[in-house]
Design a protein around this motif. Structure first.
Motif, PDB file in Angstrom:
ATOM      1  N   HIS A 117       0.712  -1.176  -0.018  1.00 48.31           N
ATOM      2  CA  HIS A 117      -0.010   0.119  -0.007  1.00 48.31           C
ATOM      3  C   HIS A 117       1.005   1.272  -0.295  1.00 48.31           C
ATOM      4  CE1 HIS A 117      -3.547  -2.331   0.493  1.00 48.31           C
ATOM      5  NE2 HIS A 117      -3.176  -3.111   1.565  1.00 48.31           N
ATOM      6  N   VAL A 118       2.115   1.119   0.001  1.00 48.31           N
ATOM      7  CA  VAL A 118       3.120   2.374   0.080  1.00 48.31           C
ATOM      8  C   VAL A 118       3.225   2.698  -1.580  1.00 48.31           C
ATOM      9  CG1 VAL A 118       5.408   3.198   0.589  1.00 48.31           C
ATOM     10  CG2 VAL A 118       4.058   1.697   2.052  1.00 48.31           C
ATOM     11  N   MET A 119       2.712   3.648  -1.962  1.00 51.10           N
ATOM     12  CA  MET A 119       2.621   4.073  -3.202  1.00 51.10           C
ATOM     13  C   MET A 119       3.718   4.513  -4.061  1.00 51.10           C
ATOM     14  SD  MET A 119      -0.609   3.294  -4.133  1.00 51.10           S
ATOM     15  CE  MET A 119      -0.473   1.828  -3.513  1.00 51.10           C
ATOM     16  N   ASN A 120       4.811   4.917  -3.326  1.00 48.78           N
ATOM     17  CA  ASN A 120       6.129   5.399  -3.839  1.00 48.78           C
ATOM     18  C   ASN A 120       7.243   4.832  -3.661  1.00 48.78           C
ATOM     19  OD1 ASN A 120       5.977   6.192  -1.079  1.00 48.78           O
ATOM     20  ND2 ASN A 120       7.484   7.855  -1.649  1.00 48.78           N
ATOM     21  N   LEU A 121       7.090   3.357  -3.270  1.00 50.85           N
ATOM     22  CA  LEU A 121       8.352   2.501  -3.329  1.00 50.85           C
ATOM     23  C   LEU A 121       9.181   2.850  -4.534  1.00 50.85           C
ATOM     24  CD1 LEU A 121       7.112  -0.387  -1.555  1.00 50.85           C
ATOM     25  CD2 LEU A 121       8.298   1.253  -0.522  1.00 50.85           C
ATOM     26  N   SER A 122       8.796   2.699  -5.521  1.00 48.20           N
ATOM     27  CA  SER A 122       9.691   2.775  -6.891  1.00 48.20           C
ATOM     28  C   SER A 122      10.636   3.905  -6.849  1.00 48.20           C
ATOM     29  CB  SER A 122       8.876   2.907  -8.266  1.00 48.20           C
ATOM     30  OG  SER A 122       8.193   3.900  -8.239  1.00 48.20           O
ATOM     31  N   SER A 123      10.468   4.854  -6.146  1.00 50.05           N
ATOM     32  CA  SER A 123      11.237   6.106  -5.998  1.00 50.05           C
ATOM     33  C   SER A 123      12.116   6.287  -4.906  1.00 50.05           C
ATOM     34  CB  SER A 123      10.551   7.381  -6.414  1.00 50.05           C
ATOM     35  OG  SER A 123       9.680   7.718  -5.369  1.00 50.05           O
ATOM     36  N   THR A 124      11.896   5.244  -4.080  1.00 47.39           N
ATOM     37  CA  THR A 124      12.754   5.154  -2.765  1.00 47.39           C
ATOM     38  C   THR A 124      14.000   4.176  -2.670  1.00 47.39           C
ATOM     39  OG1 THR A 124      11.192   3.648  -1.729  1.00 47.39           O
ATOM     40  CG2 THR A 124      10.614   5.748  -1.826  1.00 47.39           C
ATOM     41  N   GLY A 125      13.850   3.190  -3.365  1.00 43.67           N
ATOM     42  CA  GLY A 125      14.814   2.398  -3.150  1.00 43.67           C
ATOM     43  C   GLY A 125      14.467   1.366  -2.196  1.00 43.67           C
ATOM     44  N   ALA A 126      13.347   1.362  -1.596  1.00 44.73           N
ATOM     45  CA  ALA A 126      12.939   0.129  -0.749  1.00 44.73           C
ATOM     46  C   ALA A 126      12.044  -0.724  -1.348  1.00 44.73           C
ATOM     47  CB  ALA A 126      12.277   0.943   0.621  1.00 44.73           C
ATOM     48  N   GLN A 127      11.930  -1.709  -0.515  1.00 45.53           N
ATOM     49  CA  GLN A 127      11.036  -2.985  -1.063  1.00 45.53           C
ATOM     50  C   GLN A 127      10.027  -3.300  -0.090  1.00 45.53           C
ATOM     51  OE1 GLN A 127      13.458  -6.044  -2.030  1.00 45.53           O
ATOM     52  NE2 GLN A 127      14.863  -4.966  -3.556  1.00 45.53           N
ATOM     53  N   VAL A 128       8.784  -3.884  -0.572  1.00 45.59           N
ATOM     54  CA  VAL A 128       7.911  -4.270   0.406  1.00 45.59           C
ATOM     55  C   VAL A 128       8.504  -5.539   1.330  1.00 45.59           C
ATOM     56  CG1 VAL A 128       5.473  -6.078   0.537  1.00 45.59           C
ATOM     57  CG2 VAL A 128       5.847  -4.129  -1.318  1.00 45.59           C
ATOM     58  N   GLY A 129       7.807  -5.283   2.522  1.00 43.86           N
ATOM     59  CA  GLY A 129       8.622  -6.037   3.492  1.00 43.86           C
ATOM     60  C   GLY A 129       9.554  -5.756   4.485  1.00 43.86           C
ATOM     61  N   ASP A 130      10.355  -4.544   3.919  1.00 40.60           N
ATOM     62  CA  ASP A 130      11.330  -3.818   4.713  1.00 40.60           C
ATOM     63  C   ASP A 130      10.920  -3.239   6.036  1.00 40.60           C
ATOM     64  OD1 ASP A 130      12.960  -4.428   2.768  1.00 40.60           O
ATOM     65  OD2 ASP A 130      13.310  -2.318   1.961  1.00 40.60           O
ATOM     66  N   THR A 131      11.650  -3.532   7.065  1.00 46.58           N
ATOM     67  CA  THR A 131      11.321  -3.014   8.412  1.00 46.58           C
ATOM     68  C   THR A 131      12.392  -1.720   8.569  1.00 46.58           C
ATOM     69  OG1 THR A 131      10.682  -5.162   9.278  1.00 46.58           O
ATOM     70  CG2 THR A 131      11.043  -3.411  10.909  1.00 46.58           C
ATOM     71  N   LEU A 132      11.875  -0.663   8.826  1.00 45.80           N
ATOM     72  CA  LEU A 132      12.581   0.615   8.953  1.00 45.80           C
ATOM     73  C   LEU A 132      12.514   1.031  10.237  1.00 45.80           C
ATOM     74  CD1 LEU A 132      11.786   2.447   5.392  1.00 45.80           C
ATOM     75  CD2 LEU A 132      13.575   0.618   6.113  1.00 45.80           C
ATOM     76  N   PRO A 133      13.525   0.963  11.060  1.00 48.21           N
ATOM     77  CA  PRO A 133      13.420   1.809  12.642  1.00 48.21           C
ATOM     78  C   PRO A 133      13.377   3.240  12.531  1.00 48.21           C
ATOM     79  CG  PRO A 133      15.111   0.155  12.357  1.00 48.21           C
ATOM     80  CD  PRO A 133      14.555   0.349  11.225  1.00 48.21           C
ATOM     81  N   ARG A 134      12.677   3.813  13.392  1.00 43.47           N
ATOM     82  CA  ARG A 134      12.408   5.505  13.351  1.00 43.47           C
ATOM     83  C   ARG A 134      13.619   5.972  14.009  1.00 43.47           C
ATOM     84  NH1 ARG A 134       5.944   7.183  13.234  1.00 43.47           N
ATOM     85  NH2 ARG A 134       5.412   5.889  11.567  1.00 43.47           N
ATOM     86  N   SER A 135      14.117   7.045  13.587  1.00 47.65           N
ATOM     87  CA  SER A 135      14.855   7.955  14.612  1.00 47.65           C
ATOM     88  C   SER A 135      14.082   9.252  14.569  1.00 47.65           C
ATOM     89  CB  SER A 135      16.345   8.367  13.923  1.00 47.65           C
ATOM     90  OG  SER A 135      16.912   7.032  13.666  1.00 47.65           O
ATOM     91  N   THR A 136      14.545  10.273  15.524  1.00 47.23           N
ATOM     92  CA  THR A 136      13.999  11.572  15.592  1.00 47.23           C
ATOM     93  C   THR A 136      13.778  12.153  14.371  1.00 47.23           C
ATOM     94  OG1 THR A 136      14.496  11.749  17.956  1.00 47.23           O
ATOM     95  CG2 THR A 136      14.002  13.866  16.782  1.00 47.23           C
ATOM     96  N   ARG A 137      12.605  12.703  13.907  1.00 48.05           N
ATOM     97  CA  ARG A 137      12.403  13.056  12.680  1.00 48.05           C
ATOM     98  C   ARG A 137      11.881  14.846  13.032  1.00 48.05           C
ATOM     99  NH1 ARG A 137       7.458  13.877   9.664  1.00 48.05           N
ATOM    100  NH2 ARG A 137       7.756  14.259   7.525  1.00 48.05           N
ATOM    101  N   VAL A 138      12.531  15.724  11.987  1.00 45.33           N
ATOM    102  CA  VAL A 138      12.140  17.195  11.789  1.00 45.33           C
ATOM    103  C   VAL A 138      11.654  17.277  10.684  1.00 45.33           C
ATOM    104  CG1 VAL A 138      13.007  19.311  12.263  1.00 45.33           C
ATOM    105  CG2 VAL A 138      13.887  17.695  13.864  1.00 45.33           C
ATOM    106  N   SER A 139      10.419  17.840  10.675  1.00 43.39           N
ATOM    107  CA  SER A 139       9.749  18.095   9.294  1.00 43.39           C
ATOM    108  C   SER A 139       9.708  19.618   9.170  1.00 43.39           C
ATOM    109  CB  SER A 139       8.340  17.516   9.146  1.00 43.39           C
ATOM    110  OG  SER A 139       7.353  17.868  10.238  1.00 43.39           O
TER     111      SER A 139
END
Length: 237
Positions: free
Chosen positions: A196-218
């Motif tokens: 359901h992640v629509m922009n995977l093709s432009s991120t280099g990530a793949q379905v099933g990847d687990t990404l730990p979060r760090s502190t994010r500033v937006s």
């Protein structure tokens, strides 16, 4: 990245980054800023005086440019470290020829998020975001249907899609993705990527990847149409 001369139109370079799999309109630009720019922006954010921070439940934030409200935002000059990016994004035509005049800085620690919401009519119907320090997963939801009462309208049932928003990227939401659908961030410590992640093709990530979060500033960069100039309050022209 170069921009077209006419800032009223979305630049051709930006059009290359449209997320075609999603409803209108999402632009996602990976590596919009460099690592050095990211570090500089983070330094500026954390150098801000303590009173500049507002603590909310789940995150803290800074307002730059003024405080938007229905009566009009009392305009304040943006600092140079933000002007560079408000002008660059405005030159893409993101605000239909207008110039961004407000920046909301949000800090999300791992496990923090924000409830699904729309940004509303105080702003030109475009929101642009530069992410620093960490990725996040931005989730989108259909609005509650006022005529449907048989089926419970939970967030799970109204969920539509997600976007992987990487550090140093630029995200632009317009049209239905701004006006109609709600967006939010789950308060989790890691994200598991699905189909359901629509922009995977432009991120280099793949379905099933687990990404730990760090502190994010937006850095949420917008145009507030209704402003009040300080000299008008003083009775000057």
């Amino acid at each position: 990245m170069t921009t077209m001369a006419n800032p009223c139109n979305i630049s051709a370079d930006l059009e290359k980054h449209i997320v075609k799999e999603a409803p209108p309109t999402i632009y996602y630009v990976p590596n919009f800023i460099t690592e050095a720019e990211e570090e500089h922006l983070l330094q500026q954010v954390y150098r801000a005086p303590k009173p500049k921070w507002t603590q909310l439940s789940g995150r803290r934030l800074q307002n730059w440019g003024g405080l938007p409200n229905p009566k009009g935002m009392l305009a304040e000059k943006l600092p140079d470290w933000l002007l560079k990016y408000t002008e660059k994004i405005s030159a893409f035509g993101a605000f239909a020829g207008k110039t961004a005049n407000h920046v909301l800085v949000n800090e999300y620690k791992p496990g923090e998020g924000i409830m699904p919401h729309v940004d509303g009519p105080l702003y030109h119907p475009t929101v642009t975001t530069i992410s620093l320090g960490s990725h996040t997963l931005l989730d989108f939801y259909k609005p509650v249907c006022q005529t449907q009462s048989e089926i419970p309208q939970t967030e799970e049932r109204r969920y539509m899609l997600s976007l992987l928003v990487q550090r140093r990227s630029l995200l632009i939401l317009q049209d239905d993705m701004y006006k109609l659908y709600l967006h939010g961030i789950q308060g989790v410590y890691e994200d598991i990527l699905s189909e359901h992640v629509m922009n995977l093709s432009s991120t280099g990530a793949q379905v099933g990847d687990t990404l730990p979060r760090s502190t994010r500033v937006s850095l949420t960069i917008r145009h507030v149409p209704k402003v009040i100039r300080a000299n008008l309050l003083l009775g000057k022209k």
